[in-house]
Scaffold this motif. Structure first.
Motif, PDB file in Angstrom:
ATOM      1  N   THR A   8       0.845  -1.191   0.000  1.00 57.39           N
ATOM      2  CA  THR A   8       0.000   0.000   0.000  1.00 57.39           C
ATOM      3  C   THR A   8       0.883   1.244   0.000  1.00 57.39           C
ATOM      4  O   THR A   8       2.068   1.174   0.271  1.00 57.39           O
ATOM      5  CB  THR A   8      -0.940   0.016   1.224  1.00 57.39           C
ATOM      6  OG1 THR A   8      -1.838   1.100   1.111  1.00 57.39           O
ATOM      7  CG2 THR A   8      -0.179   0.131   2.519  1.00 57.39           C
ATOM      8  N   ARG A   9       0.277   2.359  -0.310  1.00 55.00           N
ATOM      9  CA  ARG A   9       0.985   3.631  -0.280  1.00 55.00           C
ATOM     10  C   ARG A   9       0.406   4.473   0.846  1.00 55.00           C
ATOM     11  O   ARG A   9      -0.799   4.504   1.045  1.00 55.00           O
ATOM     12  CB  ARG A   9       0.815   4.373  -1.606  1.00 55.00           C
ATOM     13  CG  ARG A   9       1.459   3.659  -2.758  1.00 55.00           C
ATOM     14  CD  ARG A   9       1.387   4.524  -4.013  1.00 55.00           C
ATOM     15  NE  ARG A   9       1.907   3.840  -5.147  1.00 55.00           N
ATOM     16  CZ  ARG A   9       3.202   3.778  -5.469  1.00 55.00           C
ATOM     17  NH1 ARG A   9       4.081   4.376  -4.724  1.00 55.00           N
ATOM     18  NH2 ARG A   9       3.590   3.120  -6.532  1.00 55.00           N
ATOM     19  N   LEU A  10       1.298   5.149   1.554  1.00 48.77           N
ATOM     20  CA  LEU A  10       0.890   6.016   2.652  1.00 48.77           C
ATOM     21  C   LEU A  10       1.433   7.417   2.422  1.00 48.77           C
ATOM     22  O   LEU A  10       2.503   7.584   1.836  1.00 48.77           O
ATOM     23  CB  LEU A  10       1.449   5.494   3.987  1.00 48.77           C
ATOM     24  CG  LEU A  10       0.972   4.140   4.461  1.00 48.77           C
ATOM     25  CD1 LEU A  10       1.742   3.719   5.705  1.00 48.77           C
ATOM     26  CD2 LEU A  10      -0.510   4.174   4.769  1.00 48.77           C
ATOM     27  N   THR A  11       0.704   8.379   2.917  1.00 53.12           N
ATOM     28  CA  THR A  11       1.226   9.743   2.892  1.00 53.12           C
ATOM     29  C   THR A  11       2.402   9.798   3.874  1.00 53.12           C
ATOM     30  O   THR A  11       2.489   8.976   4.797  1.00 53.12           O
ATOM     31  CB  THR A  11       0.154  10.753   3.313  1.00 53.12           C
ATOM     32  OG1 THR A  11      -0.216  10.481   4.672  1.00 53.12           O
ATOM     33  CG2 THR A  11      -1.067  10.685   2.404  1.00 53.12           C
ATOM     34  N   ALA A  31       4.169  -5.438  11.098  1.00 54.26           N
ATOM     35  CA  ALA A  31       3.354  -5.999  12.181  1.00 54.26           C
ATOM     36  C   ALA A  31       2.361  -4.956  12.697  1.00 54.26           C
ATOM     37  O   ALA A  31       1.191  -5.273  12.942  1.00 54.26           O
ATOM     38  CB  ALA A  31       4.249  -6.492  13.304  1.00 54.26           C
ATOM     39  N   ALA A  32       2.823  -3.713  12.855  1.00 56.38           N
ATOM     40  CA  ALA A  32       1.924  -2.655  13.325  1.00 56.38           C
ATOM     41  C   ALA A  32       0.793  -2.428  12.329  1.00 56.38           C
ATOM     42  O   ALA A  32      -0.376  -2.295  12.719  1.00 56.38           O
ATOM     43  CB  ALA A  32       2.696  -1.360  13.560  1.00 56.38           C
ATOM     44  N   ALA A  33       1.121  -2.380  11.040  1.00 56.54           N
ATOM     45  CA  ALA A  33       0.095  -2.201  10.007  1.00 56.54           C
ATOM     46  C   ALA A  33      -0.870  -3.380  10.008  1.00 56.54           C
ATOM     47  O   ALA A  33      -2.086  -3.207   9.882  1.00 56.54           O
ATOM     48  CB  ALA A  33       0.745  -2.033   8.642  1.00 56.54           C
ATOM     49  N   GLY A  34      -0.356  -4.580  10.157  1.00 57.89           N
ATOM     50  CA  GLY A  34      -1.203  -5.772  10.202  1.00 57.89           C
ATOM     51  C   GLY A  34      -2.169  -5.753  11.370  1.00 57.89           C
ATOM     52  O   GLY A  34      -3.342  -6.097  11.234  1.00 57.89           O
ATOM     53  N   HIS A  35      -1.685  -5.329  12.540  1.00 57.80           N
ATOM     54  CA  HIS A  35      -2.559  -5.230  13.722  1.00 57.80           C
ATOM     55  C   HIS A  35      -3.658  -4.191  13.511  1.00 57.80           C
ATOM     56  O   HIS A  35      -4.812  -4.419  13.885  1.00 57.80           O
ATOM     57  CB  HIS A  35      -1.745  -4.883  14.965  1.00 57.80           C
ATOM     58  CG  HIS A  35      -0.818  -5.959  15.421  1.00 57.80           C
ATOM     59  ND1 HIS A  35      -1.240  -7.187  15.888  1.00 57.80           N
ATOM     60  CD2 HIS A  35       0.534  -6.000  15.457  1.00 57.80           C
ATOM     61  CE1 HIS A  35      -0.215  -7.929  16.198  1.00 57.80           C
ATOM     62  NE2 HIS A  35       0.896  -7.227  15.947  1.00 57.80           N
TER      63      HIS A  35
END
Length: 129
Positions: A8-11, A31-35
């Motif tokens: 994914t793309r994030l600002t 892991a943080a994004a997955g949570h």
């Protein structure tokens, strides 16, 4: 537990917030994004679906009296295009002129349907009004 890769793309601001969150939790960015994604998917009652805006409401108002099958098809296309424009989906700028044509087509199809068997000139001019 098996996992799947997601890209994914994030600002830059969101990336920084995710990095800080991962550091606080003592885990990797992935892991943080997955949570966060798992929590969002588990808590479906919290997130409302996108609401229609002013443009969709205007299209529905203009075409509320449309009942002819072909006109209804054009109306639904116009509503879909209005949503794409409001949400700034890819191609939303080019959808503006197509939206105008879809509204005109719905109105013209309804006029033709409302004048069945009328004189041919009325049917011809119904699409122009």
């Amino acid at each position: 537990m098996p996992t799947h890769v997601l890209s994914t793309r994030l600002t830059p601001g969101d990336y920084d917030r995710l990095r800080v969150l991962a550091e606080r939790r003592g885990c990797s960015l992935a892991a943080a994004a997955g949570h966060l994604l798992a929590a969002a998917l588990d808590d479906t009652g919290t997130y409302q679906p996108p609401q229609d805006g002013v443009l969709v409401a205007a299209v529905r108002t203009v075409l509320e009296d449309v009942t002819a099958p072909e006109a209804v098809m054009h109306r639904e296309l116009a509503v879909h295009l209005a949503r794409a424009i409001e949400r700034r989906e890819p191609g939303h700028l080019s959808a503006i002129s197509v939206l105008r044509k879809a509204v005109e087509s719905a109105q013209g199809s309804q006029r033709i349907h409302d004048n069945p068997g009328g004189d041919p000139f009325s049917a011809l001019f119904a699409g122009l009004l």
